[in-house]
Design an enzyme around this catalytic site. Structure first.
Site, short mmCIF file in Angstrom:
data_model
loop_
_atom_site.label_atom_id
_atom_site.label_comp_id
_atom_site.label_asym_id
_atom_site.label_seq_id
_atom_site.Cartn_x
_atom_site.Cartn_y
_atom_site.Cartn_z
N HIS A 25 0.86 -1.21 0.00
CA HIS A 25 0.00 0.00 0.00
C HIS A 25 0.88 1.24 0.00
CE1 HIS A 25 -3.90 2.08 1.34
NE2 HIS A 25 -3.01 3.04 1.08
N HIS A 27 1.57 5.42 -1.69
CA HIS A 27 1.28 6.60 -2.52
C HIS A 27 2.60 7.21 -2.96
CE1 HIS A 27 -2.96 6.76 -1.06
NE2 HIS A 27 -2.42 6.20 0.01
N LYS A 111 -9.19 -0.21 -6.03
CA LYS A 111 -9.27 0.44 -4.73
C LYS A 111 -10.61 1.11 -4.51
CE LYS A 111 -7.89 2.21 -0.81
NZ LYS A 111 -6.71 2.93 -0.39
N HIS A 148 -10.54 1.22 1.62
CA HIS A 148 -10.35 2.23 2.68
C HIS A 148 -11.57 2.11 3.57
CE1 HIS A 148 -8.81 6.13 4.35
NE2 HIS A 148 -10.04 6.07 4.85
N HIS A 186 -4.80 -0.64 5.82
CA HIS A 186 -4.36 0.14 6.98
C HIS A 186 -5.33 0.06 8.16
CE1 HIS A 186 -7.03 2.94 4.98
NE2 HIS A 186 -6.13 3.36 4.12
N ASP A 259 1.30 2.63 3.54
CA ASP A 259 0.47 3.83 3.33
C ASP A 259 1.32 5.10 3.39
OD1 ASP A 259 -1.83 5.17 2.65
OD2 ASP A 259 -2.61 5.27 4.68
O1 DOR Z 1 -3.61 9.62 5.49
C1 DOR Z 1 -3.91 9.28 4.36
N1 DOR Z 1 -3.32 9.82 3.27
N2 DOR Z 1 -4.87 8.37 4.21
C2 DOR Z 1 -5.36 8.06 3.00
O2 DOR Z 1 -6.25 7.26 2.94
C3 DOR Z 1 -4.87 8.76 1.79
C4 DOR Z 1 -3.53 9.27 1.98
C5 DOR Z 1 -3.10 10.26 0.92
O3 DOR Z 1 -3.29 9.99 -0.27
O4 DOR Z 1 -2.54 11.30 1.26
ZN ZN Z 2 -3.42 5.06 1.39
#
Ligand code: DOR
Ligand code: ZN
Length: 355
Positions: A25, A27, A111, A148, A186, A259
């Site tokens: 997971h 980003h 997702k 999520h 998460h 995450d």
């Molecule tokens: O804290 C988070 N940031 N939770 C999420 O679900 C998305 C993520 C983000 O893309 O910044």
């Molecule tokens: Zn995330």
């Protein structure tokens, strides 16, 4: 896994060698940001599940493949890091998009963001029953739905949103699709741990380093601390304890998903700071610290390197990494776009180091 302890005069060196882990997971953002984010993950992990919550989101296979090319373009030379792509589910995702995704060979999951739940989730799902045809296709193609797990009703207390999601969304969805692979992403509560434990082999969960290492006090320690704010938000100590027990139990339903969610320093340190914790530069070290604190270093490899691949039905990695127990100070920040980005545990001493 190999654990080596060498006593060299007064110095005790402790090392562990594990199969190279994957991040299930992650980003990394897009365009100019990628060169500041991707190399950190490529250094530590063999593969990562790349979240699709861009602006605009990646709703089609062709968008996901173009995004994959942009990520590969900044992957350091000599690295064989592999981004595993995902689609962003909307109320209108056509069921036949799932077959295209499967055939692409590079899109491995879809997702679910409940609309409004978190960063760039406005185009997300307003009512899961609107997606039932697409979920049927996912079940048929054996492709995981990544969830999520928070309700978005503003009247529900922010600390109760995960529990309510289990009752209101996850339980009925599971009933409608008994063999749909679901990754409850998460997870942050004992309720989520208990839910996953009670389910069969089609349900698994990822756990972040921040939810293993910190409880909600971290957000308010001596003042408001935006770099400890993510969604789902950190919870009470009893929940942190339950997550540690699950992660270090050796149960194959729980695996690593950082995450790591990069936001520029000025977007975090603001009157309305973004949700997201940037852990990519030291992710595996953070997990090693958590497992060490649980006297469960022997369980790290399964959690970090085996169970995720097994759940997704992807081959396990074969190369290894080595971690050494050795103090080092985490930088206060790293360069990011025109400014800086602050990692988790910035300026503090970390007790494990990737060799
Ligand atoms: O804290 C988070 N940031 N939770 C999420 O679900 C998305 C993520 C983000 O893309 O910044
Ligand atoms: Zn995330």
């Amino acid at each position: 896994m190999i654990i080596i302890t060498q006593e060299d005069e007064a110095l005790i060196i402790m090392q562990i060698t594990i199969i190279r882990p994957d991040d299930w997971h992650l980003h990394v953002r897009d365009d100019d940001a990628l060169k500041y984010t991707v190399p950190f993950t490529a250094h530590q992990f063999s593969r990562a599940i790349i979240m699709p919550n861009l602006t605009p989101p990646n709703i089609s296979t062709s968008q996901a493949l173009a995004y994959r090319d942009r990520i590969l373009a900044v992957t350091p030379e000599g690295s064989d890091f592999r981004p595993l792509m995902t689609l962003y589910l909307t109320d209108n995702t056509p069921a036949d998009e799932i077959e295209k995704a499967r055939q692409s060979g590079h899109v491995v999951a879809v997702k679910l963001y409940p609309a409004g739940a978190t960063t760039n989730s406005d185009a997300g799902v307003t009512d899961i029953t609107k997606c039932y045809k697409t979920l049927e296709a996912l079940q048929k193609h054996n492709m995981p739905l990544l969830v999520h797990g928070e309700v978005t009703d503003p009247d529900v207390d922010v600390f109760d949103r995960e529990k309510q999601f289990i009752d209101k969304v996850l339980t009925p969805t599971r009933k409608a699709f008994p063999e749909l692979k679901i990754v409850f992403e998460h997870i942050t509560t004992k309720d989520a741990v208990d839910y996953v434990l009670a389910e069969d082999k089609f349900t698994a969960a990822t756990i972040t380093p921040q939810h293993l290492l910190y409880n909600r006090n971290a957000i308010f320690k001596g003042g408001i601390r935006p770099h400890y704010y993510c969604l789902p938000v950190l919870k009470r100590e009893e929940h942190r304890v339950a997550l540690n027990k699950a992660a270090s139990s050796g149960n194959t339903k729980f695996f690593l998903g950082t995450d790591s969610a990069p936001h520029a320093q000025n977007r975090k340190e603001s009157a309305c700071g973004c949700a997201g914790i940037f852990s990519a530069p030291l992710a595996i070290e953070l997990y090693a610290r958590a497992f060490d604190a649980n006297n469960a270093l022997d369980k790290l490899e399964g959690f970090a390197s085996f169970y995720g691949a097994d759940f997704y039905g992807i081959e396990r990695n074969t190369e290894t990494i080595t971690l050494e127990k050795k103090d080092w100070v985490v930088p206060d920040s790293y360069p990011f776009l025109d400014g800086e980005i602050v990692p988790l545990h910035a300026g503090e001493t970390e007790s494990w180091q990737l060799v």
